[in-house]
Design a protein around this motif. Structure first.
Motif, short mmCIF file in Angstrom:
data_model
loop_
_atom_site.label_atom_id
_atom_site.label_comp_id
_atom_site.label_asym_id
_atom_site.label_seq_id
_atom_site.Cartn_x
_atom_site.Cartn_y
_atom_site.Cartn_z
N GLU A 411 -47.82 -50.56 -44.02
CA GLU A 411 -48.03 -49.40 -44.89
C GLU A 411 -46.87 -48.41 -44.76
OE1 GLU A 411 -50.14 -49.05 -47.34
OE2 GLU A 411 -50.65 -51.13 -46.80
N ARG A 414 -44.10 -49.69 -46.82
CA ARG A 414 -44.33 -49.43 -48.24
C ARG A 414 -43.96 -47.99 -48.60
NH1 ARG A 414 -47.05 -53.75 -50.32
NH2 ARG A 414 -48.50 -54.87 -48.93
N ARG A 415 -44.27 -47.05 -47.72
CA ARG A 415 -43.94 -45.65 -48.00
C ARG A 415 -42.43 -45.44 -48.01
NH1 ARG A 415 -48.41 -44.69 -44.52
NH2 ARG A 415 -47.07 -44.05 -42.78
#
Length: 435
Positions: A411, A414-415
């Motif tokens: 995650e 992804r950021r």
């Protein structure tokens, strides 16, 4: 694929129309054909091309020599290939500071020749001939000498890249403008070109050693016994004051495992350390038939033929296995056990001194069997404190396996991707988790 304008319309958006041409039949990445190819020669030209691509919403993949375009996932879309081979040459060589700034399309072999007259080297190996600086950084590939000199991340001290919107960013040494809050060098290393297009890299150099020797040891025992003995030999070398540049292992499908110690330095120092390594290895197996059968050779000339080469051929399945150092024998033993269980020949090769191994499976292996091998080796690598990643594989194997496996921090990745490339136009889908 995005709604791409015609080639004339695209060319008209770029000041130097010679930078972009329609793609040909060989302009393919992972089986996905491109519409256009750009061939810039400077960072400014790359910025112009990516700014034009951004205005048209084009998806972009960078290409150097193409030696690792079959790694990772195929792009989910591909409008424009940016070929970096004209983006080549040394920008600056500060020999007194042991630093070089080099353009991303420069082949490692060419850089080696350029640095040789100064008696200096960028201590990165090129397991795939023709590999460029940018490709090595993008895929984070380091060869045998990572043990003595470090990895790409260790040697990279500065980077210039062009973002998806065409903005030029710099970070690290030998640059002017830094991007606050990010260590760009570490971020882009191993990101498969998903965060920006690297145009220049600044590296830390090392002197070329005056002499070197390869101490080669063949382990005749098969199966777990051979793997355990390799573990004892590795531990013996690491415990001694030999300071090797590399400690490599090659476990072929059939035949003895070979362990090779690379020692570099002054002529007298190398001779003494190589002889000490030979004695240590010869005595490490202990008394009895095993010790008597242990063949140890010192070669001051060339490395073995398999040195700094991946254990697979084009079209095969290639895996990267990692684990803590103490678990190297376990990974070697697991590969032999899994190969027998699934009736798939597996060759393992890599750095016994850093816990980074590679495994090759033949192209004609049944996909279901390969999937079983990957699952078991992934479990063994996890138990060893590492991971198993499928770097390259035939399409029919890709359809059956998860190339990356479980990845921590997905995650967060992804950021970071959203921050650098919010429209996901750079190498879309090539990296872990479809990034």
């Amino acid at each position: 694929m995005s709604d791409v304008p015609g080639s004339v319309d695209l060319l008209a958006t770029i000041e130097d129309a010679g930078l972009v041409r329609p793609a040909g039949p060989v302009d393919v990445v992972g089986g996905v054909p491109a519409r256009f190819v750009a061939e810039p020669a400077t960072t400014e030209q790359v910025a112009t091309v990516l700014a034009a691509a951004a205005r048209h919403g084009l998806t972009v993949v960078a290409r150097g020599s193409g030696s690792k375009l079959d790694w990772g996932h195929p792009p989910t879309a591909l409008d424009l290939i940016v070929d970096t081979r004209r983006l080549a040459g040394v920008v600056e060589h500060a020999a007194g500071d042991l630093i070089v700034v080099v353009r991303a399309g420069t082949p490692l072999a060419e850089l080696r020749q350029l640095l040789a007259p100064a008696g200096q080297q960028l201590a990165l190996d090129d397991p795939l001939p023709g590999a460029t600086v940018g490709g090595v950084v993008s895929t984070n590939t380091s060869g045998p000498r990572r043990m003595g000199y470090g990895t790409v991340r260790d040697l990279l001290i500065g980077v210039t890249l062009v973002r998806a919107d065409g903005v030029v960013a710099h970070a690290g040494g030998k640059v002017v403008k830094n991007v606050a809050g990010y260590d760009l060098g570490k971020l882009v290393t191993g990101a498969y070109g998903t965060l920006g297009l690297v145009t220049e890299c600044a590296f830390r150099l090392h002197p070329v050693p005056a002499a070197q020797a390869y101490v080669r040891c063949r382990v005749p025992l098969a199966g777990a016994g051979g793997a355990d003995l390799v573990g004892r030999l590795v531990a013996t070398v690491r415990a001694a004051q030999l300071v090797p540049d590399a400690l490599e292992v090659d476990a072929p499908v059939d035949g003895p495992i070979e362990l090779v110690v690379l020692i570099g330095g002054t002529t007298a120092g190398v001779a003494g350390r190589a002889e000490a390594a030979r004695r240590l290895l010869a005595g490490a197996a202990g008394p009895g038939p095993t010790g008597a059968d242990l063949e140890v050779l010192v070669d001051a000339g060339s490395p073995p033929p398999w040195w700094s080469r991946y254990p697979w051929l084009p079209g095969d399945t290639g895996l990267k296995l990692t684990g803590v150092l103490s678990a190297v024998p376990d990974l070697l033993g697991a590969a032999r056990t899994v190969a027998d269980r699934h009736d798939v020949p597996i060759r393992v090769r890599g750095s016994a001194g850093t816990g980074v191994l590679y495994a090759g499976l033949p192209a004609n292996a049944e996909p279901d069997r390969v999937a079983g091998v990957v699952e078991e080796l992934r479990g063994a690598a996890g138990t060893a404190g590492g991971h198993a990643v499928v770097l390259t594989a035939p399409d029919r194997v890709r359809d059956r396996v998860d190339l990356w496996g479980p990845v921590e921090g997905l995650e967060l990745m992804r950021r970071v991707k959203d921050r650098f490339d919010p429209e996901a136009r750079l190498a879309p889908g090539r990296f872990v988790g479809g990034i």
